[in-house]
Design a protein around this motif. Structure first.
Motif: not given
Length: 436
Positions: A246-267
């Protein structure tokens, strides 16, 4: 629970008195999201340019990254609004799972059981929270998914099954409520820096969730003490697993990183690999550890599960006890660096002393180990000067060969003592430059 005399009542009577007290407290102070929040008030308007929506390093490890600091203000605000809305969506989905299990459980209670009344109060509160969170999401204007897809599929099934497993139902309730309670408590301590609407929502949720957590604590204390060894062993295993899921579910999903262009390494570094994210994960489980410890299901043999999952840490004296070192990361980081570096330097000095006493070529071993450490330090100093050293680096073959060469040369010159010495010397510098 504390043993009391028969003249004062039994433990069961004491537990039921607490349940009735919680029901009366609910009657005295309860909130309606459409009466207690003026959604159309100017101060509650969701200003999409309000800089107070930015993420804070205390509550979100992404905000502590250099990448986030380099983004335009509007992008940082949009990311803060997105993550806030997604966390509310996760809370909605979890509370729907909890409602399914709690309704099923309440339907099996006997007539006149005071627990039935309180559970219905709690379900009313949860329905109000769902409406409150959804109203915010609708006004926010960003389409957020909430939980991962698999959790959304399996959640209703888990909720139904938990109605048959009453102790696991309330363990799940604690595991789902405590991560959100932890983050919202941190937000309330920064109330002057967050928008009034977010402040009002978290205030209402914290006030009512405090009663729900108290009930779950008391319920488990009353029931788990009468469980057999096999059941307690199962609870000891499932409790940390539930919490970590359940703690992991509060972490943003990968769709968030794709939408805002967050580098995979940074995310990945921000949410799974950075020291700050590990600290936040462990600290969010502090109250969960306190409950498990009081229930006797966080035993010596089961603590390795907490440790493997990254949720082992300090044991608070009371629920919600603040950790000032965690909430002031600069002070905590400096104190941790000093402690770690001194410990490693002491270890290196101790190995140098052993080399002097145990071998006739002690000075030569120390000299070669110091030379090997210097090679390692010079390599990283040159790389950093060229701008090639970043936090959480990926695997690099040149760095590997430097490490291998230093260790291989050390073995014939200084033996195992020399190898251990050079490793400890390199580790003493690891706080200031990356290692493998």
């Amino acid at each position: 629970m504390t043993t009391i005399d028969d003249a004062d009542g039994t433990q069961e009577d004491l537990y039921l008195d607490k349940v009735e007290a919680l029901s009366r407290a609910t009657n005295r102070l309860r909130f309606d999201p459409y009466l207690d929040i003026d959604w159309d008030a100017p101060e509650n308007a969701l200003d999409t340019a309000d800089p107070r929506w930015q993420l804070h390093p205390v509550t979100n490890p992404l905000a502590a990254t250099d990448w986030y600091a380099e983004q335009p203000l509007q992008k940082r605000v949009d990311m803060g609004r997105w993550i806030t809305a997604n966390e509310f969506k996760v809370a909605i989905q979890f509370e729907m799972i909890l409602i399914r299990g709690a309704v099923h459980y309440a339907g099996k209670l006997r007539n006149s059981d005071p627990v039935f009344r309180y559970v219905m109060h709690e379900l009313t509160d949860e329905c109000n929270h769902i409406q409150m969170f959804q109203e915010f999401i609708n006004r926010n204007g960003q389409d957020v998914p909430g939980m991962r897809r698999l959790s959304r599929i399996l959640g209703p099934i888990v909720g139904f099954i938990s109605g048959y497993l009453k102790i696991m139902l309330f363990i799940g309730a604690l595991c789902g409520e405590q991560p959100g309670h932890f983050k919202q408590t941190l937000l309330q301590r920064e109330a002057a820096r967050i928008p009034p609407l977010l402040n009002k929502i978290t205030y209402i949720h914290l006030a009512e969730e405090a009663r729900h957590i108290t009930f779950a604590d008391d319920y488990l204390t009353e029931r788990v003490q009468h469980s057999g060894r096999l059941k307690r062993a199962c609870y000891a295993i499932l409790y940390p697993l539930f919490f970590r899921w359940l703690m992991g579910e509060f972490t943003p999903p990968r769709s968030f990183a794709r939408q805002f262009g967050i580098p995979r390494r940074t995310f990945k570094a921000a949410y799974w690999r950075s020291e700050r994210s590990r600290q936040m994960l462990a600290e969010s489980a502090a109250d969960a550890r306190r409950v498990a410890d009081s229930l006797g299901i966080r035993t010596i043999w089961s603590r390795w599960i907490w440790r493997v999952l990254g949720i082992e840490g300090r044991l608070p004296h009371y629920r919600g006890e603040p950790n000032r070192n965690f909430e002031n990361p600069t002070v905590a980081r400096l104190a941790e660096v000093r402690t770690t570096v001194w410990a490693r330097i002491v270890a290196a000095v101790a190995m140098a002393g052993i080399a002097l006493v145990a071998t006739p070529v002690g000075p030569r071993i120390i000299a070669v180990a110091a030379a090997g450490t210097a090679v390692w330090a010079i390599y990283h100093a040159l790389k950093e000067r060229r701008g090639g050293v970043m936090a959480n680096q990926p695997f690099e073959w040149p760095r590997f060969f430097v490490w291998l060469a230093v260790c291989v040369i050390m073995i014939p010159v200084g033996g195992l003592i020399g190898l251990a010495l050079v490793v400890l010397m390199i580790l003493a510098l690891a706080e200031f430059m990356p290692t493998l």
